[in-house]
Design a protein around this motif. Structure first.
Motif, short mmCIF file in Angstrom:
data_model
loop_
_atom_site.label_atom_id
_atom_site.label_comp_id
_atom_site.label_asym_id
_atom_site.label_seq_id
_atom_site.Cartn_x
_atom_site.Cartn_y
_atom_site.Cartn_z
N ILE A 41 1.63 -7.41 5.31
CA ILE A 41 1.36 -6.21 4.52
C ILE A 41 2.58 -5.30 4.53
N ALA A 80 3.52 -6.00 9.76
CA ALA A 80 3.56 -4.98 8.71
C ALA A 80 4.99 -4.48 8.51
N ARG A 134 0.86 -1.19 0.00
CA ARG A 134 0.00 0.00 0.00
C ARG A 134 0.88 1.23 0.00
#
Ligand code: TXA
Ligand code: MG
Length: 319
Positions: free
Chosen positions: A293, A246, A230
């Motif tokens: 992520i 993350a 992202r």
């Protein structure tokens, strides 16, 4: 498993036998084969698992070699070549019949580049043919900027990796062509738009985001790690709660931030050239870290920062 070494003669011998080998350039490592040999070109597509609608760049030693492969060298493009070759610039030029249609995916222009890396230069000068070379990564994955990156992904499929050390630029070449007398930029890359405009006047940017065969190679999703990525400004990120892991890539040095299992910065002092050099290695490192992520912060949208942001956006795009 591929041997890794610095012996140009070994690379030459494989290339003369329709084989493909990985080669260093100043931008990223290439997966090279004889551009005039259909068997070698087919092997490139096969090793990369690359769709045949995505054409290849032909690498030559110097500007003098171009006329063998090109029907006509428009003056505006010739001036760019004189200023920026050898270097991270690819030009789209009308091809001669000697260039196989397989190389250009049937298009009537061929992409040509004179790379600057000294080992690649010596190799091209030794060979009696030009080298077709896409980036040496499986199709859609992150481009390699070290010999070890190539070995990790393609080591089982190729006999030799010519090791030229880490790539100095770290982003693929900028691609320029002409439409109706106007210079067009089709891929942002290692030579910034601003820099080119200073030298050559206005250049229109035309970045395609489709899988349309008429506008190949600029697929929306590309350069992608396996971990979902992202693109966010640091202050807008809310990392997921544990046990999820993350990762975070920032442009410049930032203190450790809470909630991230792994953090990296592209350039301590926020230098775009250094950030470009480190980008693909940072994405690979994060991809190997077992994250759920990955977040990355965009760079300032100027100079090489635009090319970095282009790669990050494509890396973040859904397939
Ligand atoms: O820096 C680079 O350009 C590296 C090094 C190895 O030279 N090569 C590279 O190749 O990035 P590759 O295959 O990953 O990307 C080349 C892109 C294609 O995806 C396509 O967009 C464009 O160049 N291209 C090649 N030939 C073309 C043609 N005839 N017409 C339009 N676009 C072309
Ligand atoms: Mg590529």
């Amino acid at each position: 498993m591929a041997r890794i070494g610095t012996d140009i003669q070994i690379a030459c011998d494989y290339l003369a036998q329709h084989e493909v080998v990985a080669v260093p350039t100043e931008t990223v490592y290439g997966l090279a084969g004889n551009a005039l040999d259909e068997a070698a070109v087919l092997r490139i597509f096969e090793v990369k698992n690359r769709p045949s609608f995505d054409p290849l760049i032909v690498h030559v030693a110097d500007i003098q070699a171009v006329e063998r492969y090109v029907a006509h060298f428009p003056e505006k493009l010739n001036l760019l070549a004189q200023q920026f070759w050898p270097g991270p610039l690819t030009l789209l030029l009308p091809k001669k019949a000697i260039v196989p249609d397989l190389v250009t995916s049937g298009l009537d222009r061929v992409a040509i580049r004179v790379p600057a890396h000294p080992l690649m230069q010596s190799l091209l000068r030794k060979l009696p043919f030009p080298l077709a070379a896409p980036s040496a990564n499986p199709f859609g994955y992150i481009s390699p900027t070290t010999a070890a990156h190539v070995a990790a992904q393609l080591g089982e499929s190729i006999p030799y990796i010519l090791d030229g050390g880490p790539c100095a630029v770290g982003l693929e070449s900028t691609i320029i062509g002409m439409e109706e007398g106007q210079l067009m930029l089709y891929r942002l890359g290692g030579l910034s738009h601003e820099h080119l405009v200073k030298a050559a006047g206005p250049i229109q940017i035309s970045l395609n985001q489709s899988s349309n065969p008429a506008a190949p190679g600029m697929l929306k999703s590309h350069y992608a790690p396996r971990v979902p990525l992202r693109l966010r400004f640091v202050h807008d990120i809310a990392p997921p709660p544990p046990p999820q892991k993350a990762g975070l890539i920032t442009f410049r040095k930032t203190g450790p931030l809470e909630g991230f299992a792994k953090q990296a910065c592209l350039s301590q002092n926020g230098d775009l050239k250094e950030a470009a050099q480190n980008l693909f290695a940072a994405l690979r490192d994060m991809d190997a870290a077992g994250l759920d992520i990955l977040y990355a912060e965009p760079c300032p949208d100027e100079g090489l920062g635009r090319a970095i942001n282009d790669r990050l956006r494509r890396a973040a795009a859904e397939n």
